[in-house]
Design an enzyme around this catalytic site. Sequence first.
Site, PDB file in Angstrom:
ATOM      1  N   ARG A 296       0.857  -1.200   0.000  1.00 54.02           N
ATOM      2  CA  ARG A 296       0.000   0.000   0.000  1.00 54.02           C
ATOM      3  C   ARG A 296       0.892   1.248   0.000  1.00 54.02           C
ATOM      4  O   ARG A 296       1.215   1.780  -1.052  1.00 54.02           O
ATOM      5  CB  ARG A 296      -0.972  -0.035   1.200  1.00 54.02           C
ATOM      6  CG  ARG A 296      -2.188   0.878   1.015  1.00 54.02           C
ATOM      7  CD  ARG A 296      -1.902   2.334   1.281  1.00 54.02           C
ATOM      8  NE  ARG A 296      -1.572   2.594   2.686  1.00 54.02           N
ATOM      9  CZ  ARG A 296      -1.102   3.768   3.116  1.00 54.02           C
ATOM     10  NH1 ARG A 296      -0.901   4.766   2.273  1.00 54.02           N
ATOM     11  NH2 ARG A 296      -0.807   3.939   4.389  1.00 54.02           N
ATOM     12  N   ASP A 297       1.335   1.689   1.158  1.00 57.10           N
ATOM     13  CA  ASP A 297       2.208   2.872   1.219  1.00 57.10           C
ATOM     14  C   ASP A 297       3.459   2.650   0.368  1.00 57.10           C
ATOM     15  O   ASP A 297       3.904   3.538  -0.371  1.00 57.10           O
ATOM     16  CB  ASP A 297       2.599   3.129   2.684  1.00 57.10           C
ATOM     17  CG  ASP A 297       2.958   4.576   2.972  1.00 57.10           C
ATOM     18  OD1 ASP A 297       3.308   5.299   2.034  1.00 57.10           O
ATOM     19  OD2 ASP A 297       2.883   4.985   4.144  1.00 57.10           O
TER      20      ASP A 297
ATOM     21  N   HIS B 163       3.718   5.307  12.784  1.00 52.54           N
ATOM     22  CA  HIS B 163       4.019   5.153  11.354  1.00 52.54           C
ATOM     23  C   HIS B 163       5.056   6.218  10.985  1.00 52.54           C
ATOM     24  O   HIS B 163       4.732   7.394  10.937  1.00 52.54           O
ATOM     25  CB  HIS B 163       2.693   5.345  10.605  1.00 52.54           C
ATOM     26  CG  HIS B 163       2.766   5.354   9.112  1.00 52.54           C
ATOM     27  ND1 HIS B 163       2.186   4.369   8.339  1.00 52.54           N
ATOM     28  CD2 HIS B 163       3.292   6.241   8.233  1.00 52.54           C
ATOM     29  CE1 HIS B 163       2.355   4.656   7.054  1.00 52.54           C
ATOM     30  NE2 HIS B 163       3.030   5.787   6.965  1.00 52.54           N
TER      31      HIS B 163
ATOM     32  N   HIS C 273       8.318   7.678   8.540  1.00 54.26           N
ATOM     33  CA  HIS C 273       9.069   7.670   7.284  1.00 54.26           C
ATOM     34  C   HIS C 273      10.508   8.071   7.598  1.00 54.26           C
ATOM     35  O   HIS C 273      10.764   8.846   8.524  1.00 54.26           O
ATOM     36  CB  HIS C 273       8.431   8.612   6.267  1.00 54.26           C
ATOM     37  CG  HIS C 273       7.197   8.015   5.648  1.00 54.26           C
ATOM     38  ND1 HIS C 273       7.173   7.495   4.376  1.00 54.26           N
ATOM     39  CD2 HIS C 273       5.956   7.810   6.152  1.00 54.26           C
ATOM     40  CE1 HIS C 273       5.970   7.017   4.122  1.00 54.26           C
ATOM     41  NE2 HIS C 273       5.193   7.193   5.181  1.00 54.26           N
TER      42      HIS C 273
ATOM     43  N   CYS D  24       3.752   9.339   0.384  1.00 54.77           N
ATOM     44  CA  CYS D  24       2.466   9.855  -0.071  1.00 54.77           C
ATOM     45  C   CYS D  24       2.691  10.729  -1.294  1.00 54.77           C
ATOM     46  O   CYS D  24       3.431  11.715  -1.224  1.00 54.77           O
ATOM     47  CB  CYS D  24       1.807  10.666   1.044  1.00 54.77           C
ATOM     48  SG  CYS D  24       0.311  11.508   0.498  1.00 54.77           S
TER      49      CYS D  24
ATOM     50  N   ASN E 108       8.981   4.745   3.852  1.00 54.51           N
ATOM     51  CA  ASN E 108       8.678   4.373   5.241  1.00 54.51           C
ATOM     52  C   ASN E 108       9.946   3.853   5.907  1.00 54.51           C
ATOM     53  O   ASN E 108      10.921   3.509   5.228  1.00 54.51           O
ATOM     54  CB  ASN E 108       7.667   3.217   5.271  1.00 54.51           C
ATOM     55  CG  ASN E 108       6.287   3.622   4.811  1.00 54.51           C
ATOM     56  OD1 ASN E 108       6.056   3.867   3.636  1.00 54.51           O
ATOM     57  ND2 ASN E 108       5.367   3.693   5.746  1.00 54.51           N
TER      58      ASN E 108
HETATM   59  N1  COA Z   1     -12.902   4.667  -5.062  1.00 50.80           N
HETATM   60  C1  COA Z   1     -12.990   4.803  -6.412  1.00 50.80           C
HETATM   61  N2  COA Z   1     -13.307   5.930  -7.026  1.00 50.80           N
HETATM   62  C2  COA Z   1     -13.577   6.980  -6.254  1.00 50.80           C
HETATM   63  C3  COA Z   1     -13.527   6.925  -4.860  1.00 50.80           C
HETATM   64  C4  COA Z   1     -13.166   5.705  -4.268  1.00 50.80           C
HETATM   65  N3  COA Z   1     -13.025   5.558  -2.947  1.00 50.80           N
HETATM   66  N4  COA Z   1     -13.859   8.130  -4.376  1.00 50.80           N
HETATM   67  C5  COA Z   1     -14.094   8.921  -5.411  1.00 50.80           C
HETATM   68  N5  COA Z   1     -13.930   8.234  -6.558  1.00 50.80           N
HETATM   69  C6  COA Z   1     -14.040   8.708  -7.931  1.00 50.80           C
HETATM   70  C7  COA Z   1     -15.361   9.341  -8.238  1.00 50.80           C
HETATM   71  O1  COA Z   1     -16.267   8.378  -8.677  1.00 50.80           O
HETATM   72  C8  COA Z   1     -14.992  10.310  -9.336  1.00 50.80           C
HETATM   73  O2  COA Z   1     -14.812   9.599 -10.536  1.00 50.80           O
HETATM   74  P1  COA Z   1     -15.141  10.277 -11.950  1.00 50.80           P
HETATM   75  O3  COA Z   1     -14.175  11.432 -12.086  1.00 50.80           O
HETATM   76  O4  COA Z   1     -14.867   9.167 -12.927  1.00 50.80           O
HETATM   77  O5  COA Z   1     -16.556  10.688 -11.851  1.00 50.80           O
HETATM   78  C9  COA Z   1     -13.628  10.796  -8.916  1.00 50.80           C
HETATM   79  O6  COA Z   1     -13.087   9.754  -8.089  1.00 50.80           O
HETATM   80  C10 COA Z   1     -13.673  12.083  -8.129  1.00 50.80           C
HETATM   81  O7  COA Z   1     -14.640  11.949  -7.127  1.00 50.80           O
HETATM   82  P2  COA Z   1     -14.826  13.000  -5.961  1.00 50.80           P
HETATM   83  O8  COA Z   1     -15.880  12.526  -5.034  1.00 50.80           O
HETATM   84  O9  COA Z   1     -14.946  14.378  -6.542  1.00 50.80           O
HETATM   85  O10 COA Z   1     -13.513  12.819  -5.204  1.00 50.80           O
HETATM   86  P3  COA Z   1     -12.255  13.758  -5.130  1.00 50.80           P
HETATM   87  O11 COA Z   1     -11.719  14.156  -6.445  1.00 50.80           O
HETATM   88  O12 COA Z   1     -12.597  14.818  -4.159  1.00 50.80           O
HETATM   89  O13 COA Z   1     -11.212  12.732  -4.495  1.00 50.80           O
HETATM   90  C11 COA Z   1     -10.579  10.957  -3.022  1.00 50.80           C
HETATM   91  C12 COA Z   1     -11.401  12.183  -3.211  1.00 50.80           C
HETATM   92  C13 COA Z   1     -10.349  10.743  -1.543  1.00 50.80           C
HETATM   93  C14 COA Z   1     -11.271   9.766  -3.589  1.00 50.80           C
HETATM   94  C15 COA Z   1      -9.240  11.083  -3.767  1.00 50.80           C
HETATM   95  O14 COA Z   1      -8.675  12.329  -3.445  1.00 50.80           O
HETATM   96  C16 COA Z   1      -8.274   9.996  -3.415  1.00 50.80           C
HETATM   97  O15 COA Z   1      -8.487   8.819  -3.684  1.00 50.80           O
HETATM   98  N6  COA Z   1      -7.110  10.370  -2.892  1.00 50.80           N
HETATM   99  C17 COA Z   1      -6.042   9.430  -2.596  1.00 50.80           C
HETATM  100  C18 COA Z   1      -5.638   9.514  -1.190  1.00 50.80           C
HETATM  101  C19 COA Z   1      -4.540   8.532  -0.892  1.00 50.80           C
HETATM  102  O16 COA Z   1      -4.714   7.336  -0.950  1.00 50.80           O
HETATM  103  N7  COA Z   1      -3.354   9.068  -0.568  1.00 50.80           N
HETATM  104  C20 COA Z   1      -2.230   8.304  -0.197  1.00 50.80           C
HETATM  105  C21 COA Z   1      -2.408   7.606   1.107  1.00 50.80           C
HETATM  106  S1  COA Z   1      -2.398   8.628   2.516  1.00 50.80           S
HETATM  107 ZN    ZN Z   2       3.118   6.713   5.084  1.00 49.31          ZN
END
Ligand code: COA
Ligand code: ZN
Length: 313
Positions: A13-14, A204, A206, A237, A246
Site C-alpha cells: 500500500r504505502d 508510522h 518515514h 504519499c 517508510n
Molecule cells: N474509489 C474509487 N473511485 C472513487 C472513490 C473511491 N473511494 N472516491 C471517489 N472516486 C471517484 C469518483 O467516482 C470520481 O470519478 P469520476 O471522475 O470518474 O466521476 C472521482 O473519483 C472524483 O470523485 P470525488 O468525489 O470528486 O472525489 P475527489 O476528487 O474529491 O477525491 C478521493 C477524493 C479521496 C477519492 C481522492 O482524493 C483519493 O483517492 N485520494 C487518494 C488519497 C490517498 O490514498 N493518498 C495516499 C495515502 S495517505
Molecule cells: Zn506513510
Amino acid sequence: MTQRIHFNEVVTRDGFQMEPEFVATEAKIALIDALSQCGYAKIEVTSFTSAKAIPMLRDAEEVMGRIQRVPGVEYTVLVPNLRGAERAMEVKPDEFNLVMSTSQTHNLANLRMPREHSFVALREVIERFGAQVPINVSLSACFGCPMEGEVPQSEVMGWAQRFADLGVRGLTICDTTGMAQPRQVAAMCEALRQKFPDLQLTLHFHNTRGMGLSNVLAAVQSGIDRFDGSLGGLGGCPYAPGASGNICSEDAIHMLDAMGCDTGIDLQRLLPIARQLPAIVGREVPGQVAKSGLITDLHPAPESVAHLIKEFS
Ligand code: COA
Ligand code: ZN
C-alpha cells in the site's frame, strides 16, 4: 519480560503507491502471500481510493480477493471515503484503516477536501460499517506538515479524541514526510498512552531524514508496541511534497530483535523476500539489512590473519 512488538507490513500500500512503474497484480499477490508466512500481526494490503488519484492500487478488489489469508494475520485496507468503504466491504477485510490529515493543507492536497469534511465522511463510514468491521484511523502529518510546518501536539490530540469518541479500535499516528524527532515522539507517545489507554496505538514513521529508527526506539521506550513499516523502505504519499520511504520493516525488526524484543517475525524468511524487491520495482531500495545480512551472519577471518590467530590463541 520480553517486550512484544506488533508489526504491520505496508509495502503493497504505502510502499507501492508512489512507485512510477505499475507492479503487476500477480506480483502483488505473490508478495503478500509470501509475507503472510513471516509472522506479521497485520498486512495493509491495498487502498480503496480513486484509481485516478492512486493508479498503482487500481486493482484493489482483485488483490484482496485473491490473496491467501493466513489465520492469525489481519488483512487491513486503506479507506478514504464512503465510496471506498462500500467497495472494501465487498472483499471483507479484517479492518478498515480510515485516513485523514491533521494538517489542513495536506488534507486538501491528499483528499481534496478540508479536514472537517473528511471527518464527517469518516464518521459516516464508522456509523455505517463500525459494527461489521474493526476501525483504525490513520492521522497523517502528526509531527509536521511539509507545507504548513509545525503541527502542534494539541491538534493531534484533538483529532484523536474525536475519533476515540466515535468508538474506533485504534489510531495510527503518522509522520508522513519524516519530520519527527525522538524527543517529540516520546512526548506524543506518552500523551497518547495516558489519554487513550484502551486504544491500539500504532506509530508510522518515514525515514526521509534518517530519523526513522531513532523514532521507533523513542516510541518503544515510551511503551508503544505497534508499528507500520515497509519492506525495503519503499513508500511515500504522492500528495505530500518531498515524501520518501517508510521505515524499512526488516531493518526495524532486525534492530528490535537485537534488542531482545519479540516481533514474532522470522527474519530468515523475510530477508529473501526483501531481496526480491529491487526486481519487483525495477530499482534499488533503501533497506540495509537485506544487503548487509544479520549481525549474526559472521564472515570468515581473512587468510592474512590466520597465522596471527594461531600465534595469539
Ligand atoms: N474509489 C474509487 N473511485 C472513487 C472513490 C473511491 N473511494 N472516491 C471517489 N472516486 C471517484 C469518483 O467516482 C470520481 O470519478 P469520476 O471522475 O470518474 O466521476 C472521482 O473519483 C472524483 O470523485 P470525488 O468525489 O470528486 O472525489 P475527489 O476528487 O474529491 O477525491 C478521493 C477524493 C479521496 C477519492 C481522492 O482524493 C483519493 O483517492 N485520494 C487518494 C488519497 C490517498 O490514498 N493518498 C495516499 C495515502 S495517505
Ligand atoms: Zn506513510
